[in-house]
Design an enzyme around this catalytic site. Structure first.
Site, PDB file in Angstrom:
ATOM      1  N   GLU A  31      -0.700  24.521  -5.357  1.00  0.00           N
ATOM      2  CA  GLU A  31      -1.282  24.817  -4.041  1.00  0.00           C
ATOM      3  C   GLU A  31      -0.704  23.836  -3.028  1.00  0.00           C
ATOM      4  O   GLU A  31      -0.709  22.635  -3.259  1.00  0.00           O
ATOM      5  CB  GLU A  31      -2.811  24.701  -4.105  1.00  0.00           C
ATOM      6  CG  GLU A  31      -3.507  24.639  -2.773  1.00  0.00           C
ATOM      7  CD  GLU A  31      -3.157  25.780  -1.807  1.00  0.00           C
ATOM      8  OE1 GLU A  31      -3.277  26.941  -2.195  1.00  0.00           O
ATOM      9  OE2 GLU A  31      -2.750  25.471  -0.657  1.00  0.00           O
ATOM     10  N   ALA A  46     -16.629  37.742   4.443  1.00  0.00           N
ATOM     11  CA  ALA A  46     -17.392  37.565   3.202  1.00  0.00           C
ATOM     12  C   ALA A  46     -18.093  38.831   2.734  1.00  0.00           C
ATOM     13  O   ALA A  46     -19.098  38.776   2.037  1.00  0.00           O
ATOM     14  CB  ALA A  46     -18.398  36.424   3.358  1.00  0.00           C
ATOM     15  N   HIS A  49     -16.704  44.948   0.279  1.00  0.00           N
ATOM     16  CA  HIS A  49     -16.616  46.265   0.910  1.00  0.00           C
ATOM     17  C   HIS A  49     -16.872  47.386  -0.091  1.00  0.00           C
ATOM     18  O   HIS A  49     -16.447  47.318  -1.249  1.00  0.00           O
ATOM     19  CB  HIS A  49     -15.230  46.466   1.523  1.00  0.00           C
ATOM     20  CG  HIS A  49     -15.001  45.617   2.740  1.00  0.00           C
ATOM     21  ND1 HIS A  49     -15.720  45.779   3.903  1.00  0.00           N
ATOM     22  CD2 HIS A  49     -14.139  44.608   2.987  1.00  0.00           C
ATOM     23  CE1 HIS A  49     -15.311  44.892   4.799  1.00  0.00           C
ATOM     24  NE2 HIS A  49     -14.360  44.166   4.271  1.00  0.00           N
ATOM     25  N   LYS A 249     -11.323  46.843  10.857  1.00  0.00           N
ATOM     26  CA  LYS A 249     -12.661  47.418  10.728  1.00  0.00           C
ATOM     27  C   LYS A 249     -13.543  47.160  11.937  1.00  0.00           C
ATOM     28  O   LYS A 249     -14.719  47.502  11.942  1.00  0.00           O
ATOM     29  CB  LYS A 249     -13.317  46.879   9.456  1.00  0.00           C
ATOM     30  CG  LYS A 249     -12.572  47.298   8.202  1.00  0.00           C
ATOM     31  CD  LYS A 249     -13.229  46.751   6.954  1.00  0.00           C
ATOM     32  CE  LYS A 249     -12.278  46.768   5.776  1.00  0.00           C
ATOM     33  NZ  LYS A 249     -11.116  45.880   5.905  1.00  0.00           N
ATOM     34  N   CYS A 399     -27.201  15.513   3.939  1.00  0.00           N
ATOM     35  CA  CYS A 399     -27.100  16.506   5.021  1.00  0.00           C
ATOM     36  C   CYS A 399     -28.490  17.069   5.260  1.00  0.00           C
ATOM     37  O   CYS A 399     -29.033  17.790   4.419  1.00  0.00           O
ATOM     38  CB  CYS A 399     -26.119  17.605   4.622  1.00  0.00           C
ATOM     39  SG  CYS A 399     -26.117  18.997   5.753  1.00  0.00           S
ATOM     40  N   CYS A 436     -26.263  20.849  12.958  1.00  0.00           N
ATOM     41  CA  CYS A 436     -25.632  19.716  13.657  1.00  0.00           C
ATOM     42  C   CYS A 436     -24.145  19.614  13.357  1.00  0.00           C
ATOM     43  O   CYS A 436     -23.455  18.776  13.919  1.00  0.00           O
ATOM     44  CB  CYS A 436     -26.367  18.415  13.352  1.00  0.00           C
ATOM     45  SG  CYS A 436     -25.722  17.501  11.942  1.00  0.00           S
TER      46      CYS A 436
HETATM   47  C1  LIG Z   1     -10.544  37.372   9.502  1.00  0.00           C
HETATM   48  C2  LIG Z   1     -10.578  37.877   8.091  1.00  0.00           C
HETATM   49  C3  LIG Z   1     -11.661  38.631   7.626  1.00  0.00           C
HETATM   50  C4  LIG Z   1     -11.680  39.121   6.331  1.00  0.00           C
HETATM   51  N1  LIG Z   1     -12.808  39.733   5.863  1.00  0.00           N
HETATM   52  C5  LIG Z   1     -12.840  40.189   4.583  1.00  0.00           C
HETATM   53  C6  LIG Z   1     -14.014  40.765   4.055  1.00  0.00           C
HETATM   54  O1  LIG Z   1     -15.067  40.778   4.687  1.00  0.00           O
HETATM   55  N2  LIG Z   1     -13.957  41.284   2.811  1.00  0.00           N
HETATM   56  C7  LIG Z   1     -12.820  41.279   2.067  1.00  0.00           C
HETATM   57  O2  LIG Z   1     -12.815  41.831   0.985  1.00  0.00           O
HETATM   58  N3  LIG Z   1     -11.717  40.654   2.510  1.00  0.00           N
HETATM   59  C8  LIG Z   1     -11.702  40.099   3.740  1.00  0.00           C
HETATM   60  N4  LIG Z   1     -10.605  39.455   4.215  1.00  0.00           N
HETATM   61  C9  LIG Z   1      -9.436  39.343   3.344  1.00  0.00           C
HETATM   62  C10 LIG Z   1      -9.551  38.209   2.357  1.00  0.00           C
HETATM   63  O3  LIG Z   1     -10.040  37.036   2.954  1.00  0.00           O
HETATM   64  C11 LIG Z   1      -8.152  37.962   1.795  1.00  0.00           C
HETATM   65  O4  LIG Z   1      -7.613  39.176   1.370  1.00  0.00           O
HETATM   66  C12 LIG Z   1      -8.152  37.012   0.617  1.00  0.00           C
HETATM   67  O5  LIG Z   1      -8.837  35.833   0.943  1.00  0.00           O
HETATM   68  C13 LIG Z   1      -6.705  36.728   0.253  1.00  0.00           C
HETATM   69  O6  LIG Z   1      -6.656  35.740  -0.718  1.00  0.00           O
HETATM   70  P1  LIG Z   1      -5.264  35.114  -1.129  1.00  0.00           P
HETATM   71  O7  LIG Z   1      -5.549  34.234  -2.280  1.00  0.00           O
HETATM   72  O8  LIG Z   1      -4.247  36.192  -1.257  1.00  0.00           O
HETATM   73  O9  LIG Z   1      -4.786  34.308   0.153  1.00  0.00           O
HETATM   74  P2  LIG Z   1      -5.203  32.861   0.682  1.00  0.00           P
HETATM   75  O10 LIG Z   1      -6.645  32.617   0.585  1.00  0.00           O
HETATM   76  O11 LIG Z   1      -4.582  32.749   2.031  1.00  0.00           O
HETATM   77  O12 LIG Z   1      -4.508  31.871  -0.336  1.00  0.00           O
HETATM   78  C14 LIG Z   1      -3.120  31.674  -0.372  1.00  0.00           C
HETATM   79  C15 LIG Z   1      -2.879  30.242  -0.750  1.00  0.00           C
HETATM   80  O13 LIG Z   1      -1.498  30.040  -0.933  1.00  0.00           O
HETATM   81  C16 LIG Z   1      -1.177  28.742  -0.459  1.00  0.00           C
HETATM   82  N5  LIG Z   1       0.264  28.702  -0.200  1.00  0.00           N
HETATM   83  C17 LIG Z   1       0.946  29.318   0.791  1.00  0.00           C
HETATM   84  N6  LIG Z   1       2.261  29.010   0.701  1.00  0.00           N
HETATM   85  C18 LIG Z   1       2.409  28.199  -0.372  1.00  0.00           C
HETATM   86  C19 LIG Z   1       3.513  27.532  -0.946  1.00  0.00           C
HETATM   87  N7  LIG Z   1       4.747  27.649  -0.454  1.00  0.00           N
HETATM   88  N8  LIG Z   1       3.309  26.745  -2.029  1.00  0.00           N
HETATM   89  C20 LIG Z   1       2.064  26.601  -2.559  1.00  0.00           C
HETATM   90  N9  LIG Z   1       0.961  27.209  -2.019  1.00  0.00           N
HETATM   91  C21 LIG Z   1       1.135  28.004  -0.950  1.00  0.00           C
HETATM   92  C22 LIG Z   1      -2.029  28.605   0.787  1.00  0.00           C
HETATM   93  O14 LIG Z   1      -2.195  27.265   1.174  1.00  0.00           O
HETATM   94  C23 LIG Z   1      -3.317  29.267   0.344  1.00  0.00           C
HETATM   95  O15 LIG Z   1      -4.233  28.347  -0.201  1.00  0.00           O
HETATM   96  C24 LIG Z   1     -10.578  38.909   5.486  1.00  0.00           C
HETATM   97  C25 LIG Z   1      -9.508  38.112   5.931  1.00  0.00           C
HETATM   98  C26 LIG Z   1      -9.532  37.573   7.203  1.00  0.00           C
HETATM   99  C27 LIG Z   1      -8.439  36.654   7.622  1.00  0.00           C
END
Ligand SMILES: Cc1cc2nc3c(=O)[nH]c(=O)nc-3n(C[C@H](O)[C@H](O)[C@H](O)COP(=O)(O)OP(=O)(O)OC[C@H]3O[C@@H](n4cnc5c(N)ncnc54)[C@H](O)[C@@H]3O)c2cc1C
Length: 483
Positions: A31, A46, A49, A249, A399, A436
């Site tokens: 990470e 959160a 869906h 959405k 807290c 806070c």
């Molecule tokens: C505004 C918003 C609202 C959303 N609402 C919903 C919802 O209500 N319900 C739902 O189902 N989904 C929702 N989503 C989608 C959901 O949050 C994401 O699909 C999900 O969190 C993706 O997870 P991930 O692990 O792919 O990405 P991330 O959580 O972004 O994790 C990717 C990780 O990779 C790391 N990384 C990147 N590049 C490198 C590298 N070169 N080397 C090592 N590490 C690296 C990053 O630091 C990060 O920790 C929402 C997203 C957003 C932004």
């Protein structure tokens, strides 16, 4: 030499890690940030869906519906808060009703059960505080809410307890094939593995495009939110959406599992993948559209605002599975919403695919159970007395807004993949997440972190890197002793 290297510690990477831990494989997760759950997985709506929104026959539809059905089991095994509060997609004019019918049909094609259209009286019976201009709504009985960071961290803790190695502050800069293995260069050194799984979220295109000719590109899409104080808990029961647009959405009002309410998110395409600043324009939009659902949003009780960035892919769908031209390189690319909901299904699929390709056998002693840190705020008086009797640190509230004790903070640091920063403690215990916003608890939290890690207060960061909590000059002047 590892069997599998996972790049990225968001909900997808950590869920994949936990599922790989079911196999007799040597697994590492790299990470880039100072902690897991620093990307999209920490800043979203959160919502679990229902699955009515994704276009039929897409990977989004498939993994949304399958993932939704896995949440009860996963959250019960991992002791993560989950509530099936239902979702409502509300139309505020008669002209929106055909769109509700369309969404219902789309959901049914996707395999979602229990969808129905309800009228104004039924909506107001369920949600007495919704705007009286509501006409009709799609009722989604399999809609829920979950704590996204606890889910991510719980997956990581359980993976680590079952043997997965986590490397934080390990940004991957290069992935290349070296003979029969993958060579992965990172800020924490060079690693080799038989398989690589790309779960790099907003940077998943960069990682994929290093090794595959089937390139895709991420367009960051920012969403801004308000968080409303817990004193409004119960104002809405369901997560209330408006009609979706081509950008997503739409702006919704939803309770969280912790009792606060969210209003948002906006949807704005931006250039900088890391620009999580909120803007006056974005927040004004969230307020304007949010007010269609909740007429008098109590702005005096907004405790903070935040922004999350969606990893929107130019293929307009998730990119999941082994790259055709790069054997044993697997993608979880462009996982935007509904990625949180899809995470149990994507993590299981990726782990099973890699394990099968590697000819791995199931591990006999995999333990799927993880217990959360016992929360003082949720205990009965009797349980509190017992907790204090076994650990005096349960008697020290750090807290006050969220009633988090010193014992919980120390536990969050000592656990597998434990907290190393102020934000890490916050996401594991809720310190600083209350009214806070860390005004009272920060000094005590810094002190505990220093005691646990044996570091100087001057080394404590909010989220790693240069985000130092204290300035040397000010600290010395205040008479502090940083030796
Ligand atoms: C505004 C918003 C609202 C959303 N609402 C919903 C919802 O209500 N319900 C739902 O189902 N989904 C929702 N989503 C989608 C959901 O949050 C994401 O699909 C999900 O969190 C993706 O997870 P991930 O692990 O792919 O990405 P991330 O959580 O972004 O994790 C990717 C990780 O990779 C790391 N990384 C990147 N590049 C490198 C590298 N070169 N080397 C090592 N590490 C690296 C990053 O630091 C990060 O920790 C929402 C997203 C957003 C932004």
């Amino acid at each position: 030499m590892f069997d599998v290297i996972i790049i990225g510690g968001g909900v997808i990477g950590c869920t994949t890690a936990r599922n790989l831990a079911r196999y007799d494989l040597n697994v590492a997760l790299l990470e880039k940030a100072s902690d897991i759950c620093e990307g999209q997985s920490k800043a979203n709506t959160a919502i679990v869906h229902g699955g009515y929104d994704a276009k039929p026959h897409t990977l989004k539809a498939k993994y949304n519906v399958t993932g939704n059905g896995m949440f009860d089991k996963v959250c019960s095994e991992l002791d993560v808060p989950l509530k099936w509060n239902t979702s409502l997609v509300a139309a505020f004019s008669e002209s929106g009703i055909p769109k509700l019918e369309e969404l219902k049909h789309q959901g049914e094609v996707n395999g979602v059960h229990g969808l129905s259209i309800i009228g104004r009286d039924e909506i107001i019976r369920r949600e007495p505080n919704i705007s009286r201009s509501v006409c009709a709504a799609l009722l989604v009985t399999n809609g829920g809410i979950v704590c996204p960071y606890e889910l991510t961290i719980a997956n990581a803790e359980n993976a680590a307890e079952n043997g997965v190695r986590f490397y934080r502050n390990a940004p991957v800069t290069k992935v290349e094939k070296d003979g029969g293995q993958w060579r992965v260069q990172s800020g924490a050194g060079t690693f080799t593995s038989r398989a690589v799984i790309n779960c790099a979220g907003l940077y998943s295109d960069v990682i994929n495009n290093m090794v595959s000719e089937n390139k895709f590109h991420i367009k960051p899409r920012r969403g801004e939110y308000y968080i409303i104080d817990k004193s409004y808990a119960g104002t809405f029961n369901a997560s209330i959406f408006q009609l979706p647009t081509k950008m997503g959405k739409g702006i919704l009002v939803t309770p969280t599992v912790d009792g606060t309410l969210l209003v948002g998110p906006t949807a704005e395409d931006i250039d900088d993948r890391d620009d999580t600043r909120t803007t006056s324009g974005g927040l004004a939009k969230a307020l304007k559209f949010g007010s269609a659902t909740w007429e008098h949003i109590p702005m005096r009780d907004v405790i903070t605002t935040f922004a999350g960035i969606r990893a929107h892919c130019d293929r307009d769908d998730f990119v999941i599975g082994e790259a055709q031209d790069a054997p044993l390189f697997f993608n979880a690319g462009g996982v935007e919403s509904p990625g949180l909901t899809s995470s149990p299904a994507i993590g299981e699929y990726l782990a099973d695919s890699a394990a099968e390709k590697l000819g791995a056998k199931a591990k006999k002693n995999f333990n799927p159970i993880r217990k959360s840190i016992p929360k003082f705020r949720e205990m009965t008086d009797r349980e509190r007395a017992q907790a204090i009797a076994s650990d005096q640190d349960y008697a020290k509230i750090v807290c006050r807004c969220e009633t988090v004790t010193e014992a919980e903070i120390r536990a969050s640091i000592r656990r597998p993949v434990g907290a190393r920063t102020i934000d890490g403690i916050k996401r594991r215990t809720r310190t600083g997440m209350g009214r806070c916003q860390a005004g009272f608890c920060t000094p005590a939290t810094i002190k505990i972190l220093c005691e646990e890690l044996g570091i100087s207060p001057l080394e404590v960061t909010k989220f790693g890197g240069e985000s130092k909590m204290l300035d040397r000059y000010l600290f010395d002047k205040g008479g502090g002793n940083h030796a």
